[in-house]
Motif scaffolding. Structure first.
Motif, PDB file in Angstrom:
ATOM      1  N   VAL A  12       0.846  -1.197   0.000  1.00 36.60           N
ATOM      2  CA  VAL A  12       0.000   0.000   0.000  1.00 36.60           C
ATOM      3  C   VAL A  12       0.876   1.239   0.000  1.00 36.60           C
ATOM      4  CG1 VAL A  12      -1.950  -1.115   1.142  1.00 36.60           C
ATOM      5  CG2 VAL A  12      -0.175  -0.057   2.530  1.00 36.60           C
ATOM      6  N   VAL A  46      -4.924   5.209   2.553  1.00 30.41           N
ATOM      7  CA  VAL A  46      -5.363   3.874   2.139  1.00 30.41           C
ATOM      8  C   VAL A  46      -6.055   3.239   3.345  1.00 30.41           C
ATOM      9  CG1 VAL A  46      -4.680   1.609   1.286  1.00 30.41           C
ATOM     10  CG2 VAL A  46      -3.481   3.650   0.486  1.00 30.41           C
ATOM     11  N   ALA A  66      -1.741  -1.208  -4.060  1.00 31.56           N
ATOM     12  CA  ALA A  66      -2.836  -0.242  -3.885  1.00 31.56           C
ATOM     13  C   ALA A  66      -2.240   1.131  -3.601  1.00 31.56           C
ATOM     14  CB  ALA A  66      -3.756  -0.667  -2.738  1.00 31.56           C
TER      15      ALA A  66
END
Length: 484
Positions: A12, A46, A66
């Motif tokens: 992330v 996130v 992500a």
């Protein structure tokens, strides 16, 4: 064909903060009308959120990276940059988040529960926000910070009330299919079930969930078979049910030895600490023994022979047949009663209130230590000084002066003097190493330089006054417009 994924590695990255803007208002007869640069927008976070409609980590298996949106830079006319778009990732109920050091950082149980996996970077301040009495027209702005970047492991632990434990082909999946509306794959060969199957069972006014856990054989707690992959799905179960195949023809196997072998594996497996740590080890959970395949004559006789062995241990015993559905009704009511009793004995804890600990008045927020790699050098550590360094444009002398002023006000230079730093000593803050030049009078024979002042303001005031005077004389006809 759908796949069940219960463990993934997720990378992330939060959004970067936008840079602040260094802008000056331009108006007629006022060449330096004052700073009007806006602030940069914060980067997006996130966020992991529990969604009851998500049952697997499959999406993260195929998309392991992500990234949230970046903040936009500030603009002139005091226009702040747009905030970065946060990224919301849906995860199943029961997801455990583990960092790269193996520490559990979040245990997501319950719909809507959230965890910020990576925080977005702060946006930099524009020069309008940096203006002060001493620095009326800053010619610089602060840079935006990078967002957090982390590597996390997501592990799914099924949220089931009853966990069915047994050797391969003991009839666990068949039992789930007749107790609930679940339709798992059923066949007559070992390891037919490769993923936990979850079913919802209604018994009177009580509704509970039941899951069969595949791959448990002797040595499962040490990684044999599929046991180590799926033993964690038993950690949240309130009741463990041994499903025993009373019709097996394998030599050396009988109901008692099967249960003893699996009990040894359950005792050897140590659940990781989590929000369900109050449930205790698997060895402490209530037990029930289900003697399956009683529709086979020899199996029914064997079930009668071993029933007393299990009742002597204090475990309820039920003789059933998943094929003919004999004995299912009393089993269902007994499981419901055990689940209700366990829920009463282990009520869900109320959400913990956040604890706010004010920072002490004399808390400096930084530390200075000797640099082990550089003789005579020092390392400054602290959230604020490291953040200030990341926000500084080092190609702008005024911005560097502003940084020095902030560090001096924080007390960094005083502490360096106390530690014995001398002019020219290498000082490292964050990712930057520079030669220290003391600029304060504390402990050293130097005169403050008044860093960060901006003479342009005084110049602009003089130029603006002269231009206004000339325009007034033009209006009155005393001079022509092109005359000085």
């Amino acid at each position: 064909m759908s796949k069940f994924i219960d463990r993934v590695v997720l990378h992330v990255r939060a959004g970067k903060g936008g840079h602040g803007c260094a802008s000056v208002l331009r108006e007629k007869f006022k060449p330096l009308g004052g700073p009007n640069g806006g602030n940069g927008g914060n980067g997006g976070d996130v966020i992991l959120e529990v969604d009851p409609n998500v049952h697997t980590l499959l999406d993260f298996h195929f998309h392991p990276h992500a990234k949230a949106g970046n903040g936009k830079p500030g603009e002139g006319s005091n226009r702040d940059g747009k905030q970065g778009e946060p990224l919301l990732l849906k995860v199943p109920d029961g997801t455990v988040v583990v960092d790269k050091d193996g520490m559990i950082v979040a245990d997501l149980v319950g719909a809507g529960n959230q965890y910020i996996a990576a925080r977005g970077g702060r946006g930099g301040l524009g020069n309008a926000s940096l203006a002060s009495k001493a620095r009326k027209a800053p010619g610089f702005a602060l840079l935006g910070e990078d967002g957090d970047e982390r590597e996390l492991v997501l592990e799914l632990k099924s949220v089931a009330d009853v966990g069915l434990v047994g050797f391969p082909s003991a009839g666990k999946s068949s039992l789930v299919s007749v107790l609930s509306a679940a339709k798992p794959k059923i066949a007559d060969y070992p390891f037919t079930t490769l993923v936990p199957n979850l079913g919802v069972v209604a018994s009177g006014d009580t509704t509970f969930t039941v899951a069969d856990v595949p791959g448990l054989i002797p040595g499962a707690s040490e990684g044999r078979g599929l046991g180590l992959d799926f033993l964690r799905h038993l950690e949240r179960c309130a009741v463990l049910a041994h499903v025993v195949d009373c019709a097996t023809l394998e030599p050396g196997r009988d109901p008692v030895s099967d249960v003893d072998a699996l009990e040894a594996e359950l005792a050897a497996y140590k659940p990781a600490l989590s929000a369900d740590a109050d449930l205790g080890d698997l060895a402490d959970r209530p037990r029930v023994v289900i003697l399956n395949k009683a529709d086979v004559p020899d199996a029914a006789e064997l079930a009668d022979m071993v029933t007393s062995e299990f009742t002597a241990r204090g475990w309820p015993v039920f003789v059933i047949s998943a094929v003919s559905r004999a004995g299912l009704r009393p089993l269902t009511f007994a499981l419901a009663e055990m689940v209700l009793q366990y829920r009463e004995d282990h009520p869900k804890a109320a959400p913990k209130r956040p604890i706010i600990r004010p920072i002490a008045v004399d808390e400096t927020g930084f530390s200075v230590i000797a640099d082990p790699q550089e003789p005579g050098g020092f390392i400054v550590r602290g959230t604020r000084p490291e953040r200030w360094v990341r926000q500084t444009q080092f190609d702008n002398a005024e911005a560097v002066g502003f940084l020095a002023d902030r560090l001096a006000r924080l007390g960094v230079e005083d502490e360096l003097v106390k530690q014995g730093a001398v002019p020219g000593a290498p000082v490292t803050i964050g990712h930057v190493t520079f030669e220290w030049e003391p600029q304060i009078s504390a402990g050293v024979d130097m005169v403050p330089t008044g860093r960060g002042t901006d003479i342009r303001l005084e110049q602009s005031d003089r130029i603006g006054a002269a231009e206004r005077k000339h325009a007034s004389r033009v209006r009155r006809g005393l001079v022509k417009e092109d005359e000085e």
